[in-house]
Motif scaffolding. Structure first.
Motif, PDB file in Angstrom:
ATOM      1  N   HIS A 304      -5.127  43.013  16.313  1.00 32.42           N
ATOM      2  CA  HIS A 304      -4.743  43.170  17.788  1.00 32.42           C
ATOM      3  C   HIS A 304      -2.963  43.236  17.960  1.00 32.42           C
ATOM      4  CE1 HIS A 304      -3.318  38.859  18.108  1.00 32.42           C
ATOM      5  NE2 HIS A 304      -4.452  38.610  17.574  1.00 32.42           N
ATOM      6  N   ASP A 316       0.347  37.037  13.396  1.00 36.17           N
ATOM      7  CA  ASP A 316      -0.806  37.017  14.535  1.00 36.17           C
ATOM      8  C   ASP A 316      -0.431  38.018  15.439  1.00 36.17           C
ATOM      9  OD1 ASP A 316      -3.074  36.657  15.702  1.00 36.17           O
ATOM     10  OD2 ASP A 316      -2.469  34.571  16.435  1.00 36.17           O
ATOM     11  N   ASP A 317      -0.644  39.376  15.408  1.00 33.92           N
ATOM     12  CA  ASP A 317      -1.375  39.938  14.373  1.00 33.92           C
ATOM     13  C   ASP A 317      -0.727  41.076  13.886  1.00 33.92           C
ATOM     14  OD1 ASP A 317      -3.711  40.542  12.616  1.00 33.92           O
ATOM     15  OD2 ASP A 317      -4.850  41.131  14.268  1.00 33.92           O
ATOM     16  N   GLU A 350      -5.720  40.677  22.995  1.00 35.08           N
ATOM     17  CA  GLU A 350      -6.703  39.765  22.261  1.00 35.08           C
ATOM     18  C   GLU A 350      -6.182  38.328  22.849  1.00 35.08           C
ATOM     19  OE1 GLU A 350      -8.160  36.924  19.513  1.00 35.08           O
ATOM     20  OE2 GLU A 350      -6.270  37.520  19.806  1.00 35.08           O
ATOM     21  N   GLU A 351      -4.963  37.912  22.548  1.00 30.23           N
ATOM     22  CA  GLU A 351      -4.753  36.581  22.852  1.00 30.23           C
ATOM     23  C   GLU A 351      -5.237  35.845  24.276  1.00 30.23           C
ATOM     24  OE1 GLU A 351      -4.083  34.921  20.382  1.00 30.23           O
ATOM     25  OE2 GLU A 351      -2.872  35.733  19.018  1.00 30.23           O
ATOM     26  N   ASP A 379      -7.664  39.365  11.334  1.00 26.20           N
ATOM     27  CA  ASP A 379      -6.838  38.720  12.303  1.00 26.20           C
ATOM     28  C   ASP A 379      -6.780  37.016  11.567  1.00 26.20           C
ATOM     29  OD1 ASP A 379      -5.623  37.807  14.394  1.00 26.20           O
ATOM     30  OD2 ASP A 379      -7.309  37.849  15.891  1.00 26.20           O
ATOM     31  N   TYR A 507      -3.026  29.392   7.211  1.00 28.12           N
ATOM     32  CA  TYR A 507      -2.540  30.266   8.374  1.00 28.12           C
ATOM     33  C   TYR A 507      -2.267  29.395   9.776  1.00 28.12           C
ATOM     34  CZ  TYR A 507      -3.789  33.761  12.061  1.00 28.12           C
ATOM     35  OH  TYR A 507      -3.776  34.601  13.033  1.00 28.12           O
TER      36      TYR A 507
HETATM   37 ZN   LIG Z   1      -4.685  36.452  16.379  1.00 32.55          ZN
END
Ligand SMILES: [Zn+2]
Length: 547
Positions: A304, A316-317, A350-351, A379, A507
């Motif tokens: 994304h 991210d990302d 996406e977020e 992701d 992560y």
């Molecule tokens: Zn992400």
């Protein structure tokens, strides 16, 4: 003459049947024989192409350099922001410069803006202590008075570590008029993130005036981790782990000994966040390489392109998108493109709700002439490569031509990556684990498309033997078996290398924080990950099997 037993005979008949069921140029053969014989044999040209893809990916640091240039130039890419759209334009220009085919798809999105915000602990001994906070995405502001002035909320805090505790205290009337702090220690992102997404909705039912959520991370170094909150009527913010522990300690002292510590701890929260629904337009980017034999069958690979409004959205990302882009660039440099069409997709939004993934799936439904066979998303961050997570598709699991695609990919990973030493460590990128469904590809997975996620190795693994996370995880047995198996191979080779773990904790040191920058990973990690993603994508696009 020795008689062949009925069971053995059935196995031979089954093997012949399975062999005949496959298209003659499937890219593999089933072999019968002893335990040592490989179950799948790959066409010769696979190896030659895979070697080229890896060499091409390792030859320059173009991916890291491009991502650094874009994030240094435009910053983070909150959906609805100009920075995101400028970044998208920048990418389109570069993709065209690579000579690749690129299109965009419009996505109408909500725009949530953070604006000014702050959180203070009103300490009876130290006065106002500034805490480390980030409002959660889609949170409302603190209320304004009749003149439209936002004075913030001053209220007592109440601490819970689980939903059960919240419900109990709520039933006892203990949440009314208070700020609820969810102080849940990190076990796993997948199980803990619900406190961030649903905490405000749960607490408002009991009359709470705001919620604070301890950062969903194993370690925060006074850095708050933001994220999406399901829209509620009360404001919600994340706070650093250290600040959550501070507030919890002070409340506990008061509750244990109210004579010595007579003050119930209070906080002052001010948020000026604003959401405007369906107010902006963004775009998915689609980079396509037509398949040479089966152009109507599509392998999609991507990440994304939007990010939160902190850090630079490198891990991210941005990195996920850029290794997918590099995958298509490397595939386009082979003598012939793969059999199936490969599309790199950079999903937007996406977020805060995954609108880009939904729009993409709606724009590309399965028809009589075209369909997705494999959807592959990155992701989880980009560090040293570990492998993929994989969920088989409907066609491989049902119908007359059932095929164990999980076993096939496991064999392919071992065959093509299992004994390489040039991708970060011995066997990097070769492992196959369950559960390949990711946020952007979820609408495709739901339709029965085979789904995979790129999985890096953990840069900061939790200790295997002591972490409650690993004890509770469902797939711990298969993962440790897998690791044990490879470690065995490993012994004679570079036995000094510590065994790697798939990323689960490291992560989340960076995730949704100011620390999500180019500093989180190295150019070599990006090269190795791009190479591994290209290999898996090639296997998916070149093998004429159902996944
Ligand atoms: Zn992400």
């Amino acid at each position: 003459m020795r008689r062949i037993g009925f069971f053995k005979l059935s196995l031979i008949v089954l093997a012949i049947y399975l062999f005949l069921c496959l298209p003659s140029d499937a890219g593999l053969l089933f072999l019968s024989g002893g335990d040592k014989a490989p179950k799948f044999k790959f066409e010769h040209h696979f190896q030659e192409n895979i070697d080229k893809l890896i060499a091409g990916s390792l030859e320059s640091s173009i991916v890291w350099d491009r991502l650094a240039e874009m994030t240094d130039t435009f910053g983070n890419r909150l959906v609805g922001s100009d920075a995101l759209e400028k970044s998208i334009d920048w990418i389109i220009g570069k993709v065209k410069g690579d000579g690749l085919s690129v299109t965009t798809e419009e996505v109408v999105v909500d725009y949530w803006e953070r604006n000014e915000e702050s959180l203070y602990f009103l300490s009876p001994t130290r006065g106002r202590v500034k805490l480390h906070m980030l409002g959660l995405g889609r949170s409302p502001a603190t209320p304004v008075d009749k003149d439209g002035i936002n004075h913030g909320i001053t209220a007592e805090i109440i601490v819970v570590t689980s939903k059960e505790e919240l419900e109990q205290l709520g039933a006892a009337g203990e949440l009314k008029g208070r700020v609820v702090l969810y102080n849940k220690p990190f076990e796993a992102y997948s199980t803990d993130v619900i406190y961030r997404s649903m905490g405000a909705t749960w607490a408002q039912e009991h009359g709470a005036v705001a919620v604070l959520v301890r950062s969903v991370a194993p370690l925060s170094l006074q850095t708050a981790h933001t994220g999406n909150a399901y829209p509620a009527s009360i404001p919600a913010a994340s706070i650093s782990i250290e600040d959550a522990q501070l507030l919890a300690r002070v409340l506990n002292r008061h509750q244990q000994d109210p004579k010595q510590f007579p003050d119930w701890p209070k906080v002052h929260l001010t948020m000026n966040a604003q959401t405007t629904l369906n107010s902006k337009k963004s775009r998915n980017i689609v980079v396509e390489l037509k398949g040479r034999e089966l152009p109507e069958e599509v392998v999609v690979v991507g990440g994304h392109i939007d990010s939160w409004d902190v850090g630079s959205g490198a891990i991210d990302d941005g990195a996920g998108c850029f290794i997918a882009w590099e995958t298509v660039r490397q595939l386009s440099r082979l003598d012939k493109p793969p059999r199936r069409t490969v599309r790199a997709v950079f999903w937007t939004s996406e977020e805060n709700g995954a609108a880009g993934g939904r729009v993409y799936a709606a724009n590309h439904p399965e028809t009589n002439t075209t369909r997705h066979v494999f959807a592959f998303e990155s992701d989880y961050g980009v560090f040293d490569p570990y492998g993929i997570n994989f969920t088989p598709g409907r066609r491989a699991q049902e119908g007359p031509h059932r095929f164990n695609s999980y076993e096939y990919l496991t064999a392919a990973g071992e065959h093509f990556l299992g004994s390489r030493k040039d991708l970060g460590y011995y066997g990097a990128g070769s492992f196959v684990l369950p559960n390949g469904i990711g946020a952007d590809i979820a609408p495709l997975c739901k339709q029965g498309v085979a789904c995979a996620q790129f999985r890096p190795a953990d840069p900061f693994p939790l200790p295997y033997s002591t972490s409650p996370y690993y004890i509770k995880k469902n797939d711990v047995k298969s993962e440790s078996r897998e690791l044990g198996h490879r470690r065995h191979h490993h012994d004679g080779e570079d036995a000094q290398d510590p065994p790697r773990r798939p990323v689960d904790s490291g992560y989340f040191y960076y995730h949704h924080t100011e620390a999500d920058t180019m500093g989180a990973f190295t150019p070599d990690q990006v090269k190795n990950s791009a190479a591994v993603m290209a290999v898996w994508t090639f296997i998916a696009a070149e093998s004429r099997v159902e996944f």
